[in-house]
Design a protein around this motif. Structure first.
Motif, PDB file in Angstrom:
ATOM      1  N   ALA A  14       0.849  -1.193   0.000  1.00  0.00           N
ATOM      2  CA  ALA A  14       0.000   0.000   0.000  1.00  0.00           C
ATOM      3  C   ALA A  14       0.883   1.242   0.000  1.00  0.00           C
ATOM      4  CB  ALA A  14      -0.908   0.015   1.223  1.00  0.00           C
ATOM      5  N   GLN A  15       0.381   2.305  -0.581  1.00  0.00           N
ATOM      6  CA  GLN A  15       1.059   3.601  -0.558  1.00  0.00           C
ATOM      7  C   GLN A  15       0.493   4.391   0.622  1.00  0.00           C
ATOM      8  OE1 GLN A  15       3.369   4.859  -2.779  1.00  0.00           O
ATOM      9  NE2 GLN A  15       3.404   3.049  -4.073  1.00  0.00           N
ATOM     10  N   LEU A  16       1.358   4.853   1.483  1.00  0.00           N
ATOM     11  CA  LEU A  16       0.954   5.642   2.646  1.00  0.00           C
ATOM     12  C   LEU A  16       1.761   6.932   2.688  1.00  0.00           C
ATOM     13  CD1 LEU A  16       0.902   2.825   5.359  1.00  0.00           C
ATOM     14  CD2 LEU A  16      -1.041   3.754   4.107  1.00  0.00           C
ATOM     15  N   THR A  17       1.246   7.899   3.405  1.00  0.00           N
ATOM     16  CA  THR A  17       1.951   9.155   3.602  1.00  0.00           C
ATOM     17  C   THR A  17       2.451   9.189   5.035  1.00  0.00           C
ATOM     18  OG1 THR A  17       0.479  10.222   2.023  1.00  0.00           O
ATOM     19  CG2 THR A  17       1.759  11.665   3.471  1.00  0.00           C
ATOM     20  N   ASP A  18       3.760   9.414   5.206  1.00  0.00           N
ATOM     21  CA  ASP A  18       4.316   9.436   6.555  1.00  0.00           C
ATOM     22  C   ASP A  18       4.119  10.805   7.193  1.00  0.00           C
ATOM     23  OD1 ASP A  18       6.332  11.090   5.558  1.00  0.00           O
ATOM     24  OD2 ASP A  18       7.922   9.606   5.753  1.00  0.00           O
ATOM     25  N   HIS A  19       4.584  10.962   8.415  1.00  0.00           N
ATOM     26  CA  HIS A  19       4.374  12.204   9.161  1.00  0.00           C
ATOM     27  C   HIS A  19       5.087  13.412   8.545  1.00  0.00           C
ATOM     28  CE1 HIS A  19       8.201  10.839  10.883  1.00  0.00           C
ATOM     29  NE2 HIS A  19       8.400  12.082  11.266  1.00  0.00           N
ATOM     30  N   ARG A  20       6.033  13.170   7.644  1.00  0.00           N
ATOM     31  CA  ARG A  20       6.717  14.273   6.958  1.00  0.00           C
ATOM     32  C   ARG A  20       6.059  14.624   5.630  1.00  0.00           C
ATOM     33  NH1 ARG A  20      13.077  12.598   7.562  1.00  0.00           N
ATOM     34  NH2 ARG A  20      13.188  12.783   9.817  1.00  0.00           N
ATOM     35  N   GLY A  21       5.017  13.880   5.281  1.00  0.00           N
ATOM     36  CA  GLY A  21       4.325  14.140   4.029  1.00  0.00           C
ATOM     37  C   GLY A  21       4.871  13.359   2.848  1.00  0.00           C
ATOM     38  N   ARG A  22       5.819  12.457   3.086  1.00  0.00           N
ATOM     39  CA  ARG A  22       6.380  11.643   2.006  1.00  0.00           C
ATOM     40  C   ARG A  22       5.486  10.439   1.736  1.00  0.00           C
ATOM     41  NH1 ARG A  22      12.087  10.468   4.724  1.00  0.00           N
ATOM     42  NH2 ARG A  22      10.579   9.832   6.267  1.00  0.00           N
ATOM     43  N   THR A  23       5.390  10.077   0.472  1.00  0.00           N
ATOM     44  CA  THR A  23       4.652   8.876   0.108  1.00  0.00           C
ATOM     45  C   THR A  23       5.613   7.703   0.136  1.00  0.00           C
ATOM     46  OG1 THR A  23       3.159  10.142  -1.295  1.00  0.00           O
ATOM     47  CG2 THR A  23       3.277   7.776  -1.699  1.00  0.00           C
ATOM     48  N   VAL A  24       5.247   6.667   0.886  1.00  0.00           N
ATOM     49  CA  VAL A  24       6.092   5.486   1.017  1.00  0.00           C
ATOM     50  C   VAL A  24       5.267   4.241   0.716  1.00  0.00           C
ATOM     51  CG1 VAL A  24       7.702   6.486   2.686  1.00  0.00           C
ATOM     52  CG2 VAL A  24       5.656   5.343   3.492  1.00  0.00           C
ATOM     53  N   GLN A  25       5.942   3.249   0.157  1.00  0.00           N
ATOM     54  CA  GLN A  25       5.275   1.979  -0.106  1.00  0.00           C
ATOM     55  C   GLN A  25       5.529   1.061   1.080  1.00  0.00           C
ATOM     56  OE1 GLN A  25       6.368   0.123  -3.772  1.00  0.00           O
ATOM     57  NE2 GLN A  25       4.818  -1.449  -3.599  1.00  0.00           N
ATOM     58  N   THR A  26       4.477   0.447   1.594  1.00  0.00           N
ATOM     59  CA  THR A  26       4.603  -0.440   2.740  1.00  0.00           C
ATOM     60  C   THR A  26       4.049  -1.819   2.394  1.00  0.00           C
ATOM     61  OG1 THR A  26       2.459   0.198   3.639  1.00  0.00           O
ATOM     62  CG2 THR A  26       4.358   1.451   4.384  1.00  0.00           C
ATOM     63  N   VAL A  27       4.533  -2.811   3.102  1.00  0.00           N
ATOM     64  CA  VAL A  27       4.026  -4.165   2.954  1.00  0.00           C
ATOM     65  C   VAL A  27       2.999  -4.374   4.060  1.00  0.00           C
ATOM     66  CG1 VAL A  27       4.637  -6.609   2.987  1.00  0.00           C
ATOM     67  CG2 VAL A  27       6.221  -4.937   2.014  1.00  0.00           C
ATOM     68  N   LEU A  28       1.828  -4.825   3.682  1.00  0.00           N
ATOM     69  CA  LEU A  28       0.777  -5.057   4.661  1.00  0.00           C
ATOM     70  C   LEU A  28       1.099  -6.299   5.486  1.00  0.00           C
ATOM     71  CD1 LEU A  28      -2.286  -4.291   2.372  1.00  0.00           C
ATOM     72  CD2 LEU A  28      -1.108  -2.765   3.958  1.00  0.00           C
ATOM     73  N   VAL A  29       0.554  -6.360   6.672  1.00  0.00           N
ATOM     74  CA  VAL A  29       0.808  -7.485   7.566  1.00  0.00           C
ATOM     75  C   VAL A  29       0.097  -8.718   7.012  1.00  0.00           C
ATOM     76  CG1 VAL A  29       0.505  -8.386   9.896  1.00  0.00           C
ATOM     77  CG2 VAL A  29       1.004  -5.958   9.552  1.00  0.00           C
ATOM     78  N   PRO A  30       0.847  -9.794   6.780  1.00  0.00           N
ATOM     79  CA  PRO A  30       0.201 -10.995   6.252  1.00  0.00           C
ATOM     80  C   PRO A  30      -0.601 -11.727   7.324  1.00  0.00           C
ATOM     81  CG  PRO A  30       2.509 -11.429   6.637  1.00  0.00           C
ATOM     82  CD  PRO A  30       2.279  -9.965   6.932  1.00  0.00           C
ATOM     83  N   ASP A  31      -1.591 -12.481   6.890  1.00  0.00           N
ATOM     84  CA  ASP A  31      -2.327 -13.328   7.818  1.00  0.00           C
ATOM     85  C   ASP A  31      -1.400 -14.420   8.321  1.00  0.00           C
ATOM     86  OD1 ASP A  31      -4.701 -11.920   7.437  1.00  0.00           O
ATOM     87  OD2 ASP A  31      -5.308 -13.193   5.761  1.00  0.00           O
ATOM     88  N   ALA A  32      -1.633 -14.865   9.534  1.00  0.00           N
ATOM     89  CA  ALA A  32      -0.832 -15.964  10.079  1.00  0.00           C
ATOM     90  C   ALA A  32      -1.130 -17.226   9.281  1.00  0.00           C
ATOM     91  CB  ALA A  32      -1.171 -16.177  11.556  1.00  0.00           C
ATOM     92  N   PRO A  33      -0.096 -17.975   8.929  1.00  0.00           N
ATOM     93  CA  PRO A  33      -0.328 -19.192   8.164  1.00  0.00           C
ATOM     94  C   PRO A  33      -1.009 -20.266   9.019  1.00  0.00           C
ATOM     95  CG  PRO A  33       1.954 -19.084   8.832  1.00  0.00           C
ATOM     96  CD  PRO A  33       1.315 -17.780   9.245  1.00  0.00           C
TER      97      PRO A  33
END
Length: 90
Positions: A14-33
């Motif tokens: 997902a693309q998120l905006t951090d507290h400085r206003g930068r757009t960063v790509q993050t990996v979402l938390v996977p479901d437990a196997p």
């Protein structure tokens, strides 16, 4: 981006905006196997989770699977455990 044995392989990002206003790509938390318990390993001094994962799962990087089965957030939480749950190899 991730090795095929990683728990993050194929997980959505997902693309998120951090507290400085930068757009960063993050990996979402996977479901437990879903894992089945193979049994428990009684630890000896000096045995680490990556050693156990290498022996039982044939993948030393699979230590996270042992942590997931033990329901701990950080693998270090098992550092003093006498018995460690071992999942069935996939």
């Amino acid at each position: 981006m991730f090795d095929r044995t990683s728990r993050y392989f194929g997980v959505a990002t997902a693309q998120l905006t951090d507290h400085r206003g930068r757009t960063v790509q993050t990996v979402l938390v996977p479901d437990a196997p879903r894992q089945q318990l193979r049994g428990e390993h009684l630890r000896r001094q000096g045995q680490r989770l990556d050693h156990l994962a290498g022996f039982y799962l044939a993948d030393p990087h699979g230590y996270w699977r042992i942590s997931e089965l033990a329901d701990v957030m950080h693998p270090e939480a098992l550092s003093e455990a006498n018995a460690v749950p071992i999942p069935v190899t996939r």
